[in-house]
Design a protein around this motif. Structure first.
Motif, PDB file in Angstrom:
ATOM      1  N   GLY A   1       0.714  -1.098   0.084  1.00  0.00           N
ATOM      2  CA  GLY A   1      -0.023  -0.158  -0.113  1.00  0.00           C
ATOM      3  C   GLY A   1       0.954   1.069   0.024  1.00  0.00           C
ATOM      4  O   GLY A   1       0.576   2.391  -0.707  1.00  0.00           O
ATOM      5  N   VAL A   2       2.038   1.113   0.812  1.00  0.00           N
ATOM      6  CA  VAL A   2       2.757   2.513   0.768  1.00  0.00           C
ATOM      7  C   VAL A   2       3.621   2.484  -0.289  1.00  0.00           C
ATOM      8  O   VAL A   2       3.922   3.640  -0.786  1.00  0.00           O
ATOM      9  N   ALA A   3       4.160   1.454  -0.815  1.00  0.00           N
ATOM     10  CA  ALA A   3       4.942   1.480  -2.202  1.00  0.00           C
ATOM     11  C   ALA A   3       3.958   2.017  -3.316  1.00  0.00           C
ATOM     12  O   ALA A   3       4.459   2.744  -4.093  1.00  0.00           O
ATOM     13  N   ILE A   4       2.781   1.458  -3.407  1.00  0.00           N
ATOM     14  CA  ILE A   4       2.136   2.134  -4.438  1.00  0.00           C
ATOM     15  C   ILE A   4       1.646   3.395  -4.356  1.00  0.00           C
ATOM     16  O   ILE A   4       1.772   4.431  -5.220  1.00  0.00           O
ATOM     17  N   ALA A   5       1.185   4.018  -3.037  1.00  0.00           N
ATOM     18  CA  ALA A   5       0.927   5.245  -2.977  1.00  0.00           C
ATOM     19  C   ALA A   5       2.249   6.261  -3.191  1.00  0.00           C
ATOM     20  O   ALA A   5       1.977   7.309  -3.567  1.00  0.00           O
ATOM     21  N   SER A   6       3.384   5.716  -2.737  1.00  0.00           N
ATOM     22  CA  SER A   6       4.419   6.646  -3.189  1.00  0.00           C
ATOM     23  C   SER A   6       4.731   6.720  -4.528  1.00  0.00           C
ATOM     24  O   SER A   6       5.019   7.677  -4.996  1.00  0.00           O
ATOM     25  N   VAL A   7       4.724   5.673  -5.379  1.00  0.00           N
ATOM     26  CA  VAL A   7       4.875   5.711  -6.622  1.00  0.00           C
ATOM     27  C   VAL A   7       3.817   6.510  -7.531  1.00  0.00           C
ATOM     28  O   VAL A   7       3.940   7.344  -8.298  1.00  0.00           O
ATOM     29  N   SER A   8       2.569   6.471  -7.004  1.00  0.00           N
ATOM     30  CA  SER A   8       1.252   7.164  -7.314  1.00  0.00           C
ATOM     31  C   SER A   8       1.358   8.630  -7.037  1.00  0.00           C
ATOM     32  O   SER A   8       0.841   9.408  -7.859  1.00  0.00           O
ATOM     33  N   THR A   9       2.185   9.125  -6.021  1.00  0.00           N
ATOM     34  CA  THR A   9       2.220  10.434  -5.834  1.00  0.00           C
ATOM     35  C   THR A   9       2.992  11.240  -6.936  1.00  0.00           C
ATOM     36  O   THR A   9       2.923  12.205  -7.167  1.00  0.00           O
ATOM     37  N   LEU A  10       4.164  10.391  -7.435  1.00  0.00           N
ATOM     38  CA  LEU A  10       4.714  10.813  -8.920  1.00  0.00           C
ATOM     39  C   LEU A  10       3.968  10.371 -10.062  1.00  0.00           C
ATOM     40  O   LEU A  10       3.653  11.204 -10.924  1.00  0.00           O
ATOM     41  N   GLY A  11       3.329   9.072  -9.946  1.00  0.00           N
ATOM     42  CA  GLY A  11       2.572   8.707 -11.357  1.00  0.00           C
ATOM     43  C   GLY A  11       1.261   9.190 -11.440  1.00  0.00           C
ATOM     44  O   GLY A  11       1.136  10.275 -12.270  1.00  0.00           O
ATOM     45  N   TYR A  12       0.425   8.674 -10.670  1.00  0.00           N
ATOM     46  CA  TYR A  12      -1.109   9.489 -10.785  1.00  0.00           C
ATOM     47  C   TYR A  12      -1.034  10.943 -10.312  1.00  0.00           C
ATOM     48  O   TYR A  12      -1.901  11.571 -10.996  1.00  0.00           O
ATOM     49  N   GLY A  13      -0.326  11.251  -9.386  1.00  0.00           N
ATOM     50  CA  GLY A  13      -0.148  12.673  -9.009  1.00  0.00           C
ATOM     51  C   GLY A  13      -0.007  13.415 -10.525  1.00  0.00           C
ATOM     52  O   GLY A  13      -0.509  14.450 -10.602  1.00  0.00           O
ATOM     53  N   ALA A  14       1.147  13.079 -11.270  1.00  0.00           N
ATOM     54  CA  ALA A  14       1.445  13.912 -12.307  1.00  0.00           C
ATOM     55  C   ALA A  14       0.274  13.782 -13.367  1.00  0.00           C
ATOM     56  O   ALA A  14       0.154  14.677 -14.329  1.00  0.00           O
ATOM     57  N   MET A  15      -0.525  12.560 -13.501  1.00  0.00           N
ATOM     58  CA  MET A  15      -1.563  12.645 -14.325  1.00  0.00           C
ATOM     59  C   MET A  15      -2.639  13.718 -14.055  1.00  0.00           C
ATOM     60  O   MET A  15      -3.533  13.945 -15.033  1.00  0.00           O
ATOM     61  N   LEU A  16      -2.733  14.176 -12.901  1.00  0.00           N
ATOM     62  CA  LEU A  16      -3.479  15.290 -12.557  1.00  0.00           C
ATOM     63  C   LEU A  16      -2.694  16.695 -12.496  1.00  0.00           C
ATOM     64  O   LEU A  16      -3.394  17.591 -12.691  1.00  0.00           O
ATOM     65  N   VAL A  17      -1.402  16.784 -12.121  1.00  0.00           N
ATOM     66  CA  VAL A  17      -0.804  17.634 -11.993  1.00  0.00           C
ATOM     67  C   VAL A  17      -0.495  18.249 -13.455  1.00  0.00           C
ATOM     68  O   VAL A  17      -0.330  19.561 -13.753  1.00  0.00           O
ATOM     69  N   GLY A  18      -0.167  17.230 -14.434  1.00  0.00           N
ATOM     70  CA  GLY A  18       0.284  17.569 -15.687  1.00  0.00           C
ATOM     71  C   GLY A  18      -0.592  18.441 -16.505  1.00  0.00           C
ATOM     72  O   GLY A  18      -0.093  19.445 -17.067  1.00  0.00           O
ATOM     73  N   PRO A  19      -1.940  18.256 -16.456  1.00  0.00           N
ATOM     74  CA  PRO A  19      -2.975  18.989 -17.164  1.00  0.00           C
ATOM     75  C   PRO A  19      -2.985  20.495 -16.714  1.00  0.00           C
ATOM     76  O   PRO A  19      -3.037  21.093 -17.660  1.00  0.00           O
ATOM     77  N   PRO A  20      -3.006  20.836 -15.719  1.00  0.00           N
ATOM     78  CA  PRO A  20      -2.860  22.124 -15.343  1.00  0.00           C
ATOM     79  C   PRO A  20      -1.254  22.984 -15.978  1.00  0.00           C
ATOM     80  O   PRO A  20      -1.372  23.991 -16.506  1.00  0.00           O
ATOM     81  N   ALA A  21      -0.421  22.205 -15.979  1.00  0.00           N
ATOM     82  CA  ALA A  21       0.818  22.551 -16.760  1.00  0.00           C
ATOM     83  C   ALA A  21       0.751  22.815 -18.187  1.00  0.00           C
ATOM     84  O   ALA A  21       1.248  23.683 -18.955  1.00  0.00           O
ATOM     85  N   ILE A  22       0.094  21.720 -18.578  1.00  0.00           N
ATOM     86  CA  ILE A  22      -0.289  22.106 -20.068  1.00  0.00           C
ATOM     87  C   ILE A  22      -1.155  23.329 -20.300  1.00  0.00           C
ATOM     88  O   ILE A  22      -0.861  24.190 -21.240  1.00  0.00           O
ATOM     89  N   GLY A  23      -2.010  23.592 -19.589  1.00  0.00           N
ATOM     90  CA  GLY A  23      -2.858  24.683 -19.624  1.00  0.00           C
ATOM     91  C   GLY A  23      -2.130  26.025 -19.385  1.00  0.00           C
ATOM     92  O   GLY A  23      -2.418  27.238 -20.189  1.00  0.00           O
TER      93      GLY A  23
END
Length: 378
Positions: A324-346
């Motif tokens: 759970g912790v490992a997936i959460a930590s990778v998700s912080t960069l992975g899925y987090g980027a999936m959501l942070v990236g679009p504002p950067a595109i904007g």
């Protein structure tokens, strides 16, 4: 214990629900923008709020999955996630829409971590690679959500009616399939552990390559429709097809992904994925035409399809960190980027237009090719 097929179906139902709700939101972004009189900068800020909600939820969901069980945590979050989509439609103005998107992003991110932890358990129980096929179900759900959005636009359904009918119907169908007697692995939180962990050691590189793919996947979810309208002069109904063909390509590739990865190994599979994504960006950007852009979106879907399943499997089997912790930590960069990236595109589009802001995805695709060996557990 349930059969391998039954546990796969249960986890797949959770992935379909998560993808379907997100796909419904993505397909109606132009409607939300028009309804609330939102400009590009405001949309970027709203998407950033959605991203912040997810980032806050990642570690909390990871801890909850390890402590209470991934299956139980997934099913609990699914209820809240369904309601947040309806809340977006009910928002009467910008100041209510903003917290609604924050909650939607938090529910989406929390369920992502929990269901991927459950998927890791299922893969170990079944005894062979199934992560890619489960992620295909997320893409299938996203495609269904986008297709329903296209149909809602054609039928001129209001946002409230569309989101309410779709969300409640999809939850009713998937919740019954997702429920079964399953004893999830539980691990108490280690004393002194960080509440908001970031990946370290080998997991850091896994998180970075996941980030490169997820920025592109998030950009496709939030900007593909607007890209087609702005660059190719597509209609609103045609624009909804962009995310649909992207999602269909991801479904097809992910259904083949487990066999492809087993046959060629994680490194070669990831390099193929990065090359396909780069070709898709070039096709979409170089030709301001609806059909070549849609073809490019297909290649982008093929390219991004394998990266997150590879990253999640690698994290779920890390020898030093609880799943759970490992997936959460990778998700912080992975899925987090999936959501942070679009504002950067904007924000980038504000200066160089949305047309050329998509070139950022090509640069990230090159990094996927370079960093591909980090996804091999050997």
């Amino acid at each position: 214990m349930p059969s391998a097929r039954r546990i796969w179906l249960a986890v797949a139902a959770a992935f379909i629900l998560n993808g379907g709700l997100f796909g419904a939101w993505a397909s109606r972004i132009p409607t939300v923008v028009q309804r609330n009189g939102i400009d590009g900068g405001q949309l970027g800020l709203l998407l950033l709020l959605l991203a912040l909600g997810a980032i806050v939820s990642f570690p909390l969901a990871g801890r909850a999955s390890d402590a209470f069980g991934a299956a139980r945590t997934t099913r609990a979050i699914a209820i809240f996630y369904t309601l947040t989509l309806i809340l977006i439609a009910l928002a009467p103005g910008l100041w209510v829409l903003a917290p609604a998107l924050f909650l939607f992003g938090g529910a989406h991110g929390a369920m992502d971590v929990a269901m991927n932890s459950w998927a890791g358990e299922a893969e170990r129980y079944i005894g062979r690679r199934v992560m890619s096929s489960l992620h295909a179900m997320w893409s299938l759900g996203a495609g269904l959500g986008a297709a329903a959005g296209y149909l809602a636009v054609k039928l001129e359904l209001g946002l409230v009616i569309h989101f309410t009918l779709f969300a409640l119907s999809l939850y009713a169908i998937t919740s019954g399939v997702a429920y079964l007697r399953w004893h999830s692995e539980t691990r108490p939180r280690a004393p002194g552990g960080s509440l908001f962990p970031l990946p370290r050691g080998g997991l850091l590189w896994v998180g970075i390559i996941a980030m490169c793919a997820s920025i592109g996947e998030g950009a496709m979810a939030d900007w593909s429709a607007l890209f087609l309208v702005a660059v190719t002069s597509a209609s609103e109904a045609q624009a909804a097809l962009g995310y649909t063909v992207f999602s269909v390509a991801m479904v097809v590739m992910r259904l083949m992904g487990d066999r492809l990865i087993s046959a060629f190994g994680p490194t070669k599979a990831a390099r193929f994925a990065g090359t396909s994504a780069l070709a898709g960006v070039l096709l979409a950007v170089l030709f301001a035409n609806l059909y070549t852009a849609l073809a490019g979106f297909v290649l982008l879907g093929v390219g991004y399809a394998l990266i997150m399943p590879l990253a999640i499997t690698r994290a779920a089997n890390d020898p030093e960190t609880p799943p759970g912790v490992a997936i959460a930590s990778v998700s912080t960069l992975g899925y987090g980027a999936m959501l942070v990236g679009p504002p950067a595109i904007g924000f980038t589009a504000h200066f160089i237009t949305l047309h050329y802001a998509f070139c950022l995805l090509g640069i990230l695709a090159c990094f996927i090719v370079i960093l591909a060996p980090t996804l091999d557990r050997r």
